[in-house]
Scaffold this motif. Sequence first.
Motif, PDB file in Angstrom:
ATOM      1  N   GLY A  18       1.052   2.708  -5.480  1.00 49.98           N
ATOM      2  CA  GLY A  18       0.306   1.522  -5.049  1.00 49.98           C
ATOM      3  C   GLY A  18      -0.381   1.740  -3.719  1.00 49.98           C
ATOM      4  O   GLY A  18      -1.499   1.264  -3.501  1.00 49.98           O
ATOM      5  N   ALA A  19       0.266   2.461  -2.815  1.00 50.79           N
ATOM      6  CA  ALA A  19      -0.340   2.749  -1.515  1.00 50.79           C
ATOM      7  C   ALA A  19      -1.526   3.698  -1.661  1.00 50.79           C
ATOM      8  O   ALA A  19      -2.539   3.545  -0.975  1.00 50.79           O
ATOM      9  CB  ALA A  19       0.698   3.342  -0.574  1.00 50.79           C
ATOM     10  N   ILE A  20      -1.417   4.660  -2.557  1.00 53.76           N
ATOM     11  CA  ILE A  20      -2.514   5.611  -2.766  1.00 53.76           C
ATOM     12  C   ILE A  20      -3.729   4.895  -3.351  1.00 53.76           C
ATOM     13  O   ILE A  20      -4.863   5.163  -2.961  1.00 53.76           O
ATOM     14  CB  ILE A  20      -2.056   6.777  -3.675  1.00 53.76           C
ATOM     15  CG1 ILE A  20      -1.054   7.653  -2.920  1.00 53.76           C
ATOM     16  CG2 ILE A  20      -3.251   7.593  -4.167  1.00 53.76           C
ATOM     17  CD1 ILE A  20      -0.404   8.707  -3.773  1.00 53.76           C
ATOM     18  N   THR A  21      -3.510   3.965  -4.271  1.00 54.34           N
ATOM     19  CA  THR A  21      -4.619   3.273  -4.932  1.00 54.34           C
ATOM     20  C   THR A  21      -5.031   1.996  -4.205  1.00 54.34           C
ATOM     21  O   THR A  21      -5.962   1.331  -4.639  1.00 54.34           O
ATOM     22  CB  THR A  21      -4.243   2.902  -6.374  1.00 54.34           C
ATOM     23  OG1 THR A  21      -3.098   2.045  -6.352  1.00 54.34           O
ATOM     24  CG2 THR A  21      -3.970   4.120  -7.208  1.00 54.34           C
ATOM     25  N   ASN A  22      -4.347   1.633  -3.135  1.00 51.98           N
ATOM     26  CA  ASN A  22      -4.587   0.387  -2.397  1.00 51.98           C
ATOM     27  C   ASN A  22      -4.409  -0.851  -3.268  1.00 51.98           C
ATOM     28  O   ASN A  22      -5.052  -1.863  -3.055  1.00 51.98           O
ATOM     29  CB  ASN A  22      -5.982   0.373  -1.762  1.00 51.98           C
ATOM     30  CG  ASN A  22      -6.110   1.370  -0.658  1.00 51.98           C
ATOM     31  OD1 ASN A  22      -5.168   1.616   0.087  1.00 51.98           O
ATOM     32  ND2 ASN A  22      -7.280   1.975  -0.548  1.00 51.98           N
ATOM     33  N   ARG A  23      -3.553  -0.779  -4.276  1.00 53.96           N
ATOM     34  CA  ARG A  23      -3.298  -1.896  -5.167  1.00 53.96           C
ATOM     35  C   ARG A  23      -1.833  -2.335  -5.126  1.00 53.96           C
ATOM     36  O   ARG A  23      -1.444  -3.237  -5.830  1.00 53.96           O
ATOM     37  CB  ARG A  23      -3.631  -1.532  -6.611  1.00 53.96           C
ATOM     38  CG  ARG A  23      -5.023  -1.043  -6.813  1.00 53.96           C
ATOM     39  CD  ARG A  23      -5.943  -2.203  -7.047  1.00 53.96           C
ATOM     40  NE  ARG A  23      -7.222  -1.715  -7.502  1.00 53.96           N
ATOM     41  CZ  ARG A  23      -8.348  -1.936  -6.856  1.00 53.96           C
ATOM     42  NH1 ARG A  23      -8.354  -2.605  -5.749  1.00 53.96           N
ATOM     43  NH2 ARG A  23      -9.483  -1.484  -7.344  1.00 53.96           N
ATOM     44  N   GLY A  24      -1.033  -1.695  -4.309  1.00 55.12           N
ATOM     45  CA  GLY A  24       0.400  -1.967  -4.300  1.00 55.12           C
ATOM     46  C   GLY A  24       0.778  -3.288  -3.676  1.00 55.12           C
ATOM     47  O   GLY A  24       1.823  -3.839  -3.965  1.00 55.12           O
ATOM     48  N   GLY A  25      -0.069  -3.830  -2.791  1.00 53.90           N
ATOM     49  CA  GLY A  25       0.264  -5.080  -2.129  1.00 53.90           C
ATOM     50  C   GLY A  25       0.311  -6.255  -3.078  1.00 53.90           C
ATOM     51  O   GLY A  25       1.086  -7.188  -2.890  1.00 53.90           O
ATOM     52  N   SER A  26      -0.512  -6.231  -4.113  1.00 49.02           N
ATOM     53  CA  SER A  26      -0.549  -7.342  -5.058  1.00 49.02           C
ATOM     54  C   SER A  26       0.527  -7.237  -6.125  1.00 49.02           C
ATOM     55  O   SER A  26       0.764  -8.182  -6.859  1.00 49.02           O
ATOM     56  CB  SER A  26      -1.926  -7.413  -5.719  1.00 49.02           C
ATOM     57  OG  SER A  26      -2.178  -6.237  -6.448  1.00 49.02           O
ATOM     58  N   ASN A  32       6.317  -2.514  -9.436  1.00 47.39           N
ATOM     59  CA  ASN A  32       6.396  -1.180  -8.824  1.00 47.39           C
ATOM     60  C   ASN A  32       7.418  -0.313  -9.547  1.00 47.39           C
ATOM     61  O   ASN A  32       7.175   0.879  -9.771  1.00 47.39           O
ATOM     62  CB  ASN A  32       6.759  -1.285  -7.346  1.00 47.39           C
ATOM     63  CG  ASN A  32       5.584  -1.652  -6.490  1.00 47.39           C
ATOM     64  OD1 ASN A  32       4.460  -1.351  -6.816  1.00 47.39           O
ATOM     65  ND2 ASN A  32       5.855  -2.322  -5.395  1.00 47.39           N
ATOM     66  N   SER A  74      -4.434  -2.117 -12.845  1.00 52.18           N
ATOM     67  CA  SER A  74      -5.189  -2.939 -11.896  1.00 52.18           C
ATOM     68  C   SER A  74      -6.639  -3.111 -12.338  1.00 52.18           C
ATOM     69  O   SER A  74      -7.263  -4.115 -12.030  1.00 52.18           O
ATOM     70  CB  SER A  74      -5.114  -2.345 -10.495  1.00 52.18           C
ATOM     71  OG  SER A  74      -5.790  -1.117 -10.442  1.00 52.18           O
TER      72      SER A  74
END
Length: 82
Positions: A18-26, A32, A74
């Motif tokens: 999620g951190a690599i794709t910038n989608r982990g926060g949602s 996860n 995502s």
Amino acid sequence: MGWLWTLIVGAIIGVIAGAITNRGGSMGWIANIVAGLVGSAIGQGLLGSWGPSLAGMAIVPSIIGAVIVVAVVSFFVGKSNT
């Protein structure tokens, strides 16, 4: 106790993806964990089990597979107007 360790490692792999794709926060923790476990299976299926392993999962192929899972999910689910 082994299943708990697998869930923890799956969650960490999912968070990294999620951190690599910038989608982990949602994504939540359950998403996860699922992304980490499914990504691990996909990554090891496509790339094999090379590299260091933790809880029966090869780390590098698992992260690559989880990035693929997070990106695909995502793309279909995470469409927003922002």
